[in-house]
Design a protein around this motif. Structure first.
Motif, short mmCIF file in Angstrom:
data_model
loop_
_atom_site.label_atom_id
_atom_site.label_comp_id
_atom_site.label_asym_id
_atom_site.label_seq_id
_atom_site.Cartn_x
_atom_site.Cartn_y
_atom_site.Cartn_z
N ASN A 5 -45.65 56.66 -8.82
CA ASN A 5 -44.32 56.16 -8.51
C ASN A 5 -44.06 57.19 -7.53
O ASN A 5 -42.51 56.64 -6.68
N ALA A 6 -43.29 58.57 -7.59
CA ALA A 6 -42.42 58.97 -6.89
C ALA A 6 -42.58 59.70 -5.48
O ALA A 6 -42.10 59.30 -5.00
N TRP A 9 -40.96 56.13 -4.13
CA TRP A 9 -39.85 55.94 -3.66
C TRP A 9 -39.83 57.08 -2.62
O TRP A 9 -38.84 57.34 -1.82
N SER A 10 -39.88 57.97 -2.87
CA SER A 10 -40.31 59.52 -1.98
C SER A 10 -40.38 58.86 -0.23
O SER A 10 -39.76 58.84 0.71
N ALA A 12 -40.20 55.35 0.17
CA ALA A 12 -39.19 54.91 0.66
C ALA A 12 -38.20 55.37 1.60
O ALA A 12 -37.86 54.92 2.33
N ALA A 13 -37.73 56.48 0.87
CA ALA A 13 -36.57 57.08 1.22
C ALA A 13 -36.75 57.24 2.94
O ALA A 13 -35.86 56.82 3.69
N ASP A 137 -36.43 62.36 -10.12
CA ASP A 137 -36.22 61.44 -9.24
C ASP A 137 -35.92 60.92 -8.24
O ASP A 137 -34.74 60.79 -7.90
N ARG A 139 -36.38 58.13 -6.95
CA ARG A 139 -35.94 56.61 -7.12
C ARG A 139 -34.17 56.59 -6.49
O ARG A 139 -33.44 56.64 -5.22
N PHE A 142 -33.27 58.82 -2.84
CA PHE A 142 -33.77 57.28 -2.21
C PHE A 142 -31.97 57.02 -1.72
O PHE A 142 -32.23 57.34 -0.74
N LYS A 143 -31.42 56.61 -3.10
CA LYS A 143 -30.10 56.75 -2.64
C LYS A 143 -29.67 57.28 -1.77
O LYS A 143 -28.54 57.18 -0.66
#
Length: 486
Positions: A5-6, A9-10, A12-13, A137, A139, A142-143
């Motif tokens: 999952n990490a 998200w990574s 996605a970033a 973290d 997610r 990503f922000k």
């Protein structure tokens, strides 16, 4: 958060950041700036980054690799980061007249001052972002990454459209730093506080002293490229060389950059548990090469039509450079985490000497290429890539314990998959299709066929990356299906 999952998200970033940066580079290069403008900014950025080797001092690696972190020490680490960052900013500003004089470009002073301003702000994000990596973290990270990339590139586009020239890119760097520090502290606030004595930061400073040597050596090898090309071949050549190198590097970051971010803390956990690293490292190599070699094969094959479609005729000189830098990039991804694994295993002193050898090779080989011509400078990256691979493959095999013949078998399967990915483009060229005249729909169709061919070959060869591709798709699709069913 699990490793898979990490990784999602990574990734996605990385994808979001790449899309933003890539779109901005296309818009700015095609509509507003010439190669000489980009070359001028590239020299300023490279010069500032040579000074910025002091910036991180290994703080990010130290924090994210710690088995345990004392909360009371975190503000002290942040204060050290800020102190170093402000020193770097002053050094960049102070040396700007000398850089401008060396290149006989007075405009460099203004650009360097703007970039120096970013180093006043950047360290406020260092510790919060490192803590997010340590906690895996991704997610939240990503922000931080996507948000700051959007702010900086939007600023650069707006100012380039307003006629700011090369300065628009420098303002974009400053805007990115401001946004990154703001978002990181909104998510994981850290207020810097000077320690009353050095005891609390002594472990970090001890780690950072050797890490600084590594950073200095790495900066000279990586950041001196634009400086060498700029001095020997001029601004326009630097712009073309920088654009080609950046495009190949951005694609590497897009494809597998996120994997490294996830696996560093994951390998730290395996180290702390006393688990062997050889098997998981070879699995990581398989994933890196399967993804990256296919991407770089496609990039090298469609360099000419891609440059024409994206950047226009002013940048066509970057096409042959892109072809060579894409092929060279295949060496640089063949040994991932070449700096991180030795640090995790306490090999920092030996790593320094290995890195110094690597740096010397990078500078000498590029300088020789530049004395011949611009395309030869790009070709020299291929020669350097082979030297780089030889250095780090032998080094990491010794400290991790994997066998070179097993590594080569991993490469063989990845090379077969990469060839399959490039087969549609190779077939099109063999049938007489000219690269420069290839339209976007045709190029996209051939690349799409390449992806399908690559996936089929992954499955047929039972490549280790095939299980990861299916797992990543499941991690993304599973929640979507569950949400739609609900």
């Amino acid at each position: 958060m699990s490793i898979r999952n990490a990784a999602v998200w990574s990734l996605a970033a990385q994808y979001a950041t790449f899309v933003i940066q890539f779109a901005a580079s296309v818009i700015i290069s095609r509509l507003f700036l010439l190669p000489s403008d980009v070359g001028l900014f590239s020299i300023a950025l490279a010069a500032s980054m040579l000074v910025s080797i002091f910036q991180d001092m290994g703080i990010t690696r130290f924090i994210s690799g710690q088995p345990e972190m004392r909360p009371e020490a975190v503000p002290h680490y942040a204060s050290v980061s800020v102190s170093i960052g402000w020193t770097v900013a002053l050094a960049i500003a102070a040396t700007s007249p000398f850089v401008a004089s060396f290149y006989k470009e007075p405009a460099l002073i203004h650009l360097l001052w703007l970039i120096a301003g970013s180093y006043l702000v950047m360290p406020y994000a260092t510790v919060p972002a490192a803590l997010l990596v340590k906690d895996m973290d991704f997610r939240a990270l990503f922000k931080v990454n996507a948000g700051s990339a959007f702010a900086g590139n939007a600023t650069a586009i707006a100012l380039a459209a307003s006629g700011f020239g090369a300065a628009s890119l420098a303002w974009g760097v400053l805007a990115t730093a401001l946004a990154r520090a703001t978002i990181a502290n909104l998510i994981h606030p850290v207020r810097p506080r000077m320690p009353s004595h050095l005891k609390t930061v002594k472990p970090m400073l001890g780690f950072s002293s050797m890490s600084f040597v590594l950073s200095a050596s790495g900066a000279v090898g990586q950041r001196s490229q634009d400086l060498i090309v700029g001095r020997l071949l001029g601004l326009a050549a630097t712009g073309l060389f920088s654009r080609a190198s950046a495009l190949a590097g951005q694609l590497t970051t897009l494809v597998t950059g996120a994997i490294g971010n996830v696996f560093y803390p994951a390998f730290a956990r395996k180290r702390d548990a006393g688990e062997p690293l050889a098997a998981p490292y070879l699995h990581l190599v398989a994933c890196y090469t399967a993804l990256n070699w296919a991407a770089m094969t496609g990039l090298a094959l469609c360099a000419e039509p891609l440059v024409m479609l994206l950047y226009g005729p002013n940048w066509i000189g970057a096409a042959p450079l892109l072809r060579w830098t894409a092929l060279a990039e295949m060496f640089f991804v063949a040994i991932p985490l070449q700096m991180d694994i030795p640090l995790l295993l306490g090999q920092i002193k030996k790593l320094v000497w290995v890195n110094l050898l690597d740096t010397a090779a990078a500078v000498v080989i590029l300088a020789i290429g530049c004395t011949i011509g611009l395309e030869q400078a790009a070709q020299s990256r291929l020669a350097y890539g082979l030297v780089w691979w030889s250095i780090y493959a032998l080094y990491l095999s010794g400290i991790i314990g994997f066998r070179i013949d097993r590594l080569l078998m991993v490469y063989l399967r990845s090379a077969i998959c990469a060839l399959a990915a490039g087969l549609p483009l190779i077939t099109a060229y063999s049938l007489g299709m000219r690269g420069a005249e290839m339209g976007l729909p045709v190029l996209l169709a051939l690349c799409g066929l390449g992806v399908l061919s690559w996936l089929a070959t992954l499955a047929l060869t039972r490549h280790p990356a095939w299980a990861e591709v299916r797992g990543a798709v499941g991690a993304i699709a599973g929640p979507l299906f569950a949400r739609s069913a609900g």
